[in-house]
Design a protein around this motif. Sequence first.
Motif, PDB file in Angstrom:
ATOM      1  N   LEU A   1      14.605  -1.945  30.582  1.00 18.41           N
ATOM      2  CA  LEU A   1      13.623  -2.019  29.506  1.00 18.41           C
ATOM      3  C   LEU A   1      14.321  -2.431  28.227  1.00 18.41           C
ATOM      4  N   GLU A   2      13.742  -3.387  27.535  1.00 19.54           N
ATOM      5  CA  GLU A   2      14.256  -3.878  26.257  1.00 19.54           C
ATOM      6  C   GLU A   2      13.223  -3.542  25.191  1.00 19.54           C
ATOM      7  N   LEU A   3      13.557  -2.563  24.336  1.00 19.37           N
ATOM      8  CA  LEU A   3      12.653  -2.158  23.262  1.00 19.37           C
ATOM      9  C   LEU A   3      13.008  -2.962  22.021  1.00 19.37           C
ATOM     10  N   GLY A   4      12.209  -3.977  21.765  1.00 16.25           N
ATOM     11  CA  GLY A   4      12.444  -4.870  20.639  1.00 16.25           C
ATOM     12  C   GLY A   4      12.990  -6.201  21.127  1.00 16.25           C
ATOM     13  N   LEU A   5      12.160  -7.216  21.186  1.00 19.23           N
ATOM     14  CA  LEU A   5      12.593  -8.552  21.615  1.00 19.23           C
ATOM     15  C   LEU A   5      13.253  -9.309  20.474  1.00 19.23           C
ATOM     16  N   GLY A   6      12.670  -9.208  19.288  1.00 19.34           N
ATOM     17  CA  GLY A   6      13.234  -9.938  18.145  1.00 19.34           C
ATOM     18  C   GLY A   6      13.376 -11.416  18.446  1.00 19.34           C
ATOM     19  N   ASN A   7      14.541 -11.971  18.181  1.00 19.03           N
ATOM     20  CA  ASN A   7      14.821 -13.383  18.436  1.00 19.03           C
ATOM     21  C   ASN A   7      15.043 -13.656  19.912  1.00 19.03           C
ATOM     22  N   GLY A   8      15.278 -12.611  20.694  1.00 13.25           N
ATOM     23  CA  GLY A   8      15.458 -12.762  22.137  1.00 13.25           C
ATOM     24  C   GLY A   8      16.903 -12.900  22.590  1.00 13.25           C
ATOM     25  N   ARG A   9      17.848 -12.801  21.667  1.00 19.97           N
ATOM     26  CA  ARG A   9      19.254 -12.974  22.047  1.00 19.97           C
ATOM     27  C   ARG A   9      19.708 -11.923  23.059  1.00 19.97           C
ATOM     28  N   THR A  10      19.352 -10.655  22.840  1.00 18.92           N
ATOM     29  CA  THR A  10      19.801  -9.608  23.762  1.00 18.92           C
ATOM     30  C   THR A  10      19.092  -9.737  25.107  1.00 18.92           C
ATOM     31  N   PHE A  11      17.812 -10.054  25.109  1.00 24.16           N
ATOM     32  CA  PHE A  11      17.096 -10.282  26.366  1.00 24.16           C
ATOM     33  C   PHE A  11      17.783 -11.400  27.144  1.00 24.16           C
ATOM     34  N   HIS A  12      18.128 -12.474  26.482  1.00 22.21           N
ATOM     35  CA  HIS A  12      18.808 -13.599  27.122  1.00 22.21           C
ATOM     36  C   HIS A  12      20.145 -13.141  27.711  1.00 22.21           C
ATOM     37  N   HIS A  13      20.874 -12.328  26.959  1.00 17.30           N
ATOM     38  CA  HIS A  13      22.162 -11.809  27.414  1.00 17.30           C
ATOM     39  C   HIS A  13      21.983 -10.925  28.654  1.00 17.30           C
ATOM     40  N   LEU A  14      21.003 -10.035  28.617  1.00 16.37           N
ATOM     41  CA  LEU A  14      20.744  -9.162  29.761  1.00 16.37           C
ATOM     42  C   LEU A  14      20.327  -9.973  30.987  1.00 16.37           C
ATOM     43  N   ARG A  15      19.521 -10.978  30.768  1.00 19.74           N
ATOM     44  CA  ARG A  15      19.078 -11.832  31.887  1.00 19.74           C
ATOM     45  C   ARG A  15      20.264 -12.532  32.548  1.00 19.74           C
ATOM     46  N   GLU A  16      21.235 -12.940  31.739  1.00 15.77           N
ATOM     47  CA  GLU A  16      22.445 -13.576  32.274  1.00 15.77           C
ATOM     48  C   GLU A  16      23.341 -12.569  32.993  1.00 15.77           C
ATOM     49  N   ARG A  17      23.433 -11.359  32.461  1.00 12.61           N
ATOM     50  CA  ARG A  17      24.322 -10.342  33.030  1.00 12.61           C
ATOM     51  C   ARG A  17      23.707  -9.640  34.250  1.00 12.61           C
TER      52      ARG A  17
ATOM     53  N   PRO B   1      21.262 -11.035  36.712  1.00 11.04           N
ATOM     54  CA  PRO B   1      20.398 -12.072  37.294  1.00 11.04           C
ATOM     55  C   PRO B   1      19.474 -11.500  38.372  1.00 11.04           C
ATOM     56  N   GLY B   2      18.222 -11.909  38.311  1.00 12.00           N
ATOM     57  CA  GLY B   2      17.237 -11.473  39.289  1.00 12.00           C
ATOM     58  C   GLY B   2      16.645 -10.101  39.014  1.00 12.00           C
ATOM     59  N   ARG B   3      17.156  -9.404  38.034  1.00 11.56           N
ATOM     60  CA  ARG B   3      16.673  -8.056  37.714  1.00 11.56           C
ATOM     61  C   ARG B   3      15.416  -8.145  36.860  1.00 11.56           C
ATOM     62  N   ARG B   4      14.438  -7.314  37.137  1.00 13.99           N
ATOM     63  CA  ARG B   4      13.230  -7.281  36.309  1.00 13.99           C
ATOM     64  C   ARG B   4      13.552  -6.590  34.994  1.00 13.99           C
ATOM     65  N   ILE B   5      13.261  -7.293  33.908  1.00 12.46           N
ATOM     66  CA  ILE B   5      13.468  -6.781  32.561  1.00 12.46           C
ATOM     67  C   ILE B   5      12.114  -6.793  31.864  1.00 12.46           C
ATOM     68  N   VAL B   6      11.635  -5.618  31.493  1.00 19.72           N
ATOM     69  CA  VAL B   6      10.361  -5.505  30.783  1.00 19.72           C
ATOM     70  C   VAL B   6      10.680  -5.332  29.303  1.00 19.72           C
ATOM     71  N   VAL B   7      10.034  -6.160  28.486  1.00 20.20           N
ATOM     72  CA  VAL B   7      10.325  -6.223  27.058  1.00 20.20           C
ATOM     73  C   VAL B   7       9.117  -5.755  26.254  1.00 20.20           C
ATOM     74  N   PHE B   8       9.393  -4.992  25.197  1.00 21.92           N
ATOM     75  CA  PHE B   8       8.359  -4.462  24.312  1.00 21.92           C
ATOM     76  C   PHE B   8       8.613  -4.962  22.890  1.00 21.92           C
ATOM     77  N   ASP B   9       7.564  -5.385  22.219  1.00 18.12           N
ATOM     78  CA  ASP B   9       7.661  -5.723  20.794  1.00 18.12           C
ATOM     79  C   ASP B   9       6.259  -5.800  20.217  1.00 18.12           C
ATOM     80  N   ARG B  10       6.205  -5.845  18.889  1.00 16.47           N
ATOM     81  CA  ARG B  10       4.901  -5.955  18.214  1.00 16.47           C
ATOM     82  C   ARG B  10       4.269  -7.314  18.448  1.00 16.47           C
ATOM     83  N   GLU B  11       5.107  -8.330  18.362  1.00 14.01           N
ATOM     84  CA  GLU B  11       4.644  -9.715  18.535  1.00 14.01           C
ATOM     85  C   GLU B  11       5.822 -10.548  19.003  1.00 14.01           C
ATOM     86  N   VAL B  12       5.532 -11.730  19.510  1.00  9.78           N
ATOM     87  CA  VAL B  12       6.592 -12.619  19.974  1.00  9.78           C
ATOM     88  C   VAL B  12       7.091 -13.457  18.807  1.00  9.78           C
TER      89      VAL B  12
END
Length: 159
Positions: free
Chosen positions: A33-49, A51-62
């Motif tokens: 779970l990623e609380l706070g997408l922001g610019n998406g840099r950390t989500f991108h990093h987690l997706r790379e580290r 791979p294939g894992r489901r990552i659910v992201v929460f934020d107010r807006e994209v």
Amino acid sequence: MTRLENFISRMTAQRDILDQVCPEVAKMEGLVLELGLGNGRTFHHLRERLPGRRIVVFDREVGAHASSIPEAENLVLGEIRETARKFIGIEAALVHADIGTGYDDRDAVTATWLPDLIASLLRVGGFAVSGTPLDHPLLQRLPAPTSEPADRYFFCKRV
């Protein structure tokens, strides 16, 4: 420390902790779970580290870069404090929260509800990584694997 130096220090600590914990998370069951997408840099990093894992992201807006927006079924919009509550008991392997504002008064309010929320989202043995302190009886603080100061970023395990 300038605001730029502070940002670099925080991001270095965040990256170092995530890089240490992701191999352990890869061996565990449970969502990320990623609380706070922001610019998406950390989500991108987690997706790379992870791979294939489901990552659910929460934020107010994209507001993320187009390359760092999760699929619609993995994006939960609204006030994180409320929307993430629907996932209590999900037994996540990792919860990352970078939702601090840099304003001490606002972040103090977040610190009153975030630790309890994260503890209720994690499985026993799961990891929490946060820019906000996570003082909670079920979250055991772990040493951060970084050259940055100990209170730069927070790393815990659910006991």
